[in-house]
Scaffold this active site. Structure first.
Site, PDB file in Angstrom:
ATOM      1  CB  SER A 159      -7.939   3.463   3.087  1.00 54.09           C
ATOM      2  OG  SER A 159      -7.086   2.915   4.071  1.00 54.09           O
ATOM      3  CB  SER A 166      -7.996   0.544   5.893  1.00 55.92           C
ATOM      4  OG  SER A 166      -8.767   1.708   5.820  1.00 55.92           O
ATOM      5  CE  LYS A 176      -3.832   1.926   2.803  1.00 56.99           C
ATOM      6  NZ  LYS A 176      -4.662   1.684   4.004  1.00 56.99           N
TER       7      LYS A 176
HETATM    8  N1  GLN Z   1     -12.866   3.985   6.833  1.00 56.31           N
HETATM    9  C1  GLN Z   1     -12.143   4.349   8.004  1.00 56.31           C
HETATM   10  C2  GLN Z   1     -11.678   5.784   7.895  1.00 56.31           C
HETATM   11  O1  GLN Z   1     -11.943   6.357   6.905  1.00 56.31           O
HETATM   12  C3  GLN Z   1     -10.980   3.431   8.233  1.00 56.31           C
HETATM   13  C4  GLN Z   1      -9.844   3.734   7.359  1.00 56.31           C
HETATM   14  C5  GLN Z   1      -8.608   2.994   7.725  1.00 56.31           C
HETATM   15  O2  GLN Z   1      -8.672   1.984   8.429  1.00 56.31           O
HETATM   16  N2  GLN Z   1      -7.462   3.514   7.299  1.00 56.31           N
HETATM   17  O3  GLN Z   1     -11.092   6.321   8.753  1.00 56.31           O
END
Ligand code: GLN
Length: 493
Positions: free
Chosen positions: A158, A182, A83
């Site tokens: 994400s 994410s 990532k």
């Molecule tokens: N969807 C959550 C957020 O937007 C989790 C994102 C993540 O785990 N990086 O914060």
């Protein structure tokens, strides 16, 4: 024509590593095949932001030398996607943001360094929501990612690019990061196994911080064994991360086939009617998974974690508060893009206005507000109290069960554009993943079937701190009982 090498790349990472170790194929051959697929997946799905042939082939040659010298590596020659908010030496890190244009990482994140030592070959960096802020990959500054199961839909976020790359069969393994879901939610949307470790189990050194008290890197894999192998390699103390756990990690592979017999599985009362609703196919998959674990010898018990209903609200205050502080470093002085303005504050203003996307700006504003004088007590401190109470709720629940089963997400992958205009509905999609994050608990998402529209559905298993071995064994049981779901229609080849 399908070659043996193609079949190997379609299959589990552990079989690929065995083949490279037995010198059936060289790591270079595997890397070449994976790079070709990565390029196709970048074009078809937008999964990769950067494919790195020169670095990958040099790394593969190094693995081949190590194999030739007799070194044993659990992931020998396994192509890895990383990532883009995780540093790989010599490759760009943008975290999906324009503000990091031109930034090249000077060294490897600890988890990357460890996976390389275990034999992985990094083929490229994958798209993500900007700085990890999102649940659909649509907040990436470089365009959405398409789900290989249905290219009109999101892959989740994400870590959407990492999930799409693995689901598309471009790589067998990827690194994601999970702040509030994410790794788990994209795993669920793409029929993969994803693990969010106990907070501190995998060092954060080399991760581009979003919310430091929540961020954890974790593997995205096509099966539980591969996820366990990767997690075992990534885990362990690190002097470069003061929050990494000092203790040695538990053995992850030993009990992976131990099954569910004798375990107590908690069914979360709050998962029955979450705010925002529960898709009926997801509800049915939960029921089936629970019955399968019961048939395998587990006892089902109903548990309640009352503060789960406050978790999304608390999470979006705490995560944005931490983000507003962490992202202050992107000011055009030391990293990435720089826009000149009038004086120092003009430089900051111009750089940040042009560099950050709308979701990141929204969160910096939210977080700054929650921390500001006069509001801090009402918002930030109250959310911290909810976080502490939630951890107590979980501790209570784990008196009557060993792990909690609930869906990873309330619905299967949604359409690109469907939620992007409505941040609240996007935030509510995190209802099942943020509780374990706030409490620092390990949680895993495992494929548990397909919806009527043939979209993947994932189930989440969460346990007390340090329970990764149990979660992996339970995940393996679900995997064994659920069977195979076939290839996504959008798989490469
Ligand atoms: N969807 C959550 C957020 O937007 C989790 C994102 C993540 O785990 N990086 O914060």
């Amino acid at each position: 024509m399908t070659s043996d090498l193609d079949l190997l790349l379609d299959g589990p990472a552990h079989e690929l590593a065995a083949a490279v170790s037995a010198r059936g194929f060289t790591a270079r051959q595997v890397a070449e095949a994976s790079l070709a697929r990565a390029v196709k997946s970048r074009a078809l799905h937008g999964s990769f932001l950067h494919v790195a042939p020169a670095a990958a082939l040099a790394a593969a040659d190094e693995v081949d030398r190590r194999v030739a010298s007799g070194e044993l590596m659990p992931l020998a020659g396994v192509p890895l996607a990383v990532k883009d908010n995780v540093n790989v030496a010599g490759l760009p890190s943008t975290a999906g943001s324009r503000i990091l244009a031109g930034f090249v990482a000077a060294d490897d994140a600890t988890c990357v360094e460890r996976l390389k030592a275990a034999g992985c070959v990094v083929v490229g960096k994958t798209s993500c929501d900007e700085f990890g802020m999102g649940s659909s990959n649509e907040s990436s500054a470089f365009g959405p990612v398409r789900n290989p199961w249905d290219t009109s839909r999101v892959p989740g976020g994400s870590s959407g690019g990492s999930a799409a790359a693995v689901a598309a069969l471009a790589v067998p393994l990827a690194i994601g990061t999970d702040t509030g879901g994410s790794v788990r939610q994209p795993a669920s949307f793409c029929s993969l196994v994803g693990v969010k470790p106990t907070y501190g189990r995998v060092p954060r050194y080399g991760l581009l911080a979003y919310a430091s008290s929540l961020d954890q890197a974790g593997p995205l894999a096509r099966n539980v064994r591969d996820a366990a192998l990767a997690l075992a390699a990534m885990s362990g103390p690190d002097p470069r991360d003061a929050t990494s756990l000092r203790s040695a990690p538990p053995e992850l592979l030993g009990r992976i086939e131990a099954g569910a017999a004798g375990t107590r599985i908690g069914l979360l009362a709050e998962a029955e009617a979450p705010e925002g609703g529960l898709d009926s196919d997801v509800g049915a998959a939960l029921e089936t998974t629970a019955r399968r674990l019961e048939s395998a010898g587990a006892t089902l018990v109903r548990v309640s974690v009352p503060r789960v209903s406050l978790a999304v609200a608390a999470y979006y205050i705490l995560a944005t508060a931490e983000a507003s502080s962490n992202l202050a470093r992107y000011d055009g002085v030391r990293y990435g893009a720089r826009r000149e303005g009038d004086g120092l504050s003009g430089l900051y203003r111009a750089t940040r206005t042009a560099g950050f996307g709308p979701e990141v700006k929204r969160r910096i504003l939210l977080g700054t507000f929650a921390l500001s004088s006069g509001y801090r007590e009402a918002w930030y401190e109250r959310a911290q109290r909810v976080r502490a109470l939630l951890a107590i709720d979980f501790a209570d629940a784990f008196r009557s069960c060993d792990a909690i089963l609930c869906p990873t997400a309330p619905e299967p992958a949604f359409g690109i554009g469907e939620k992007s205009a409505d941040p609240l509905s996007m935030y509510l999609a995190d209802v099942f993943t943020v509780p374990a994050s706030l409490a620092g608990l390990p949680a895993l998402s495992v494929p548990a079937g397909l919806s009527r529209d043939r979209l993947p559905i994932g189930m989440q298993l969460a346990g007390p701190a340090g329970s990764e071995p149990l979660l992996l064994a339970l995940g393996r049981e679900v995997e064994r009982a659920s069977g195979e779901w076939g290839r996504p229609p959008g798989a490469i080849r």
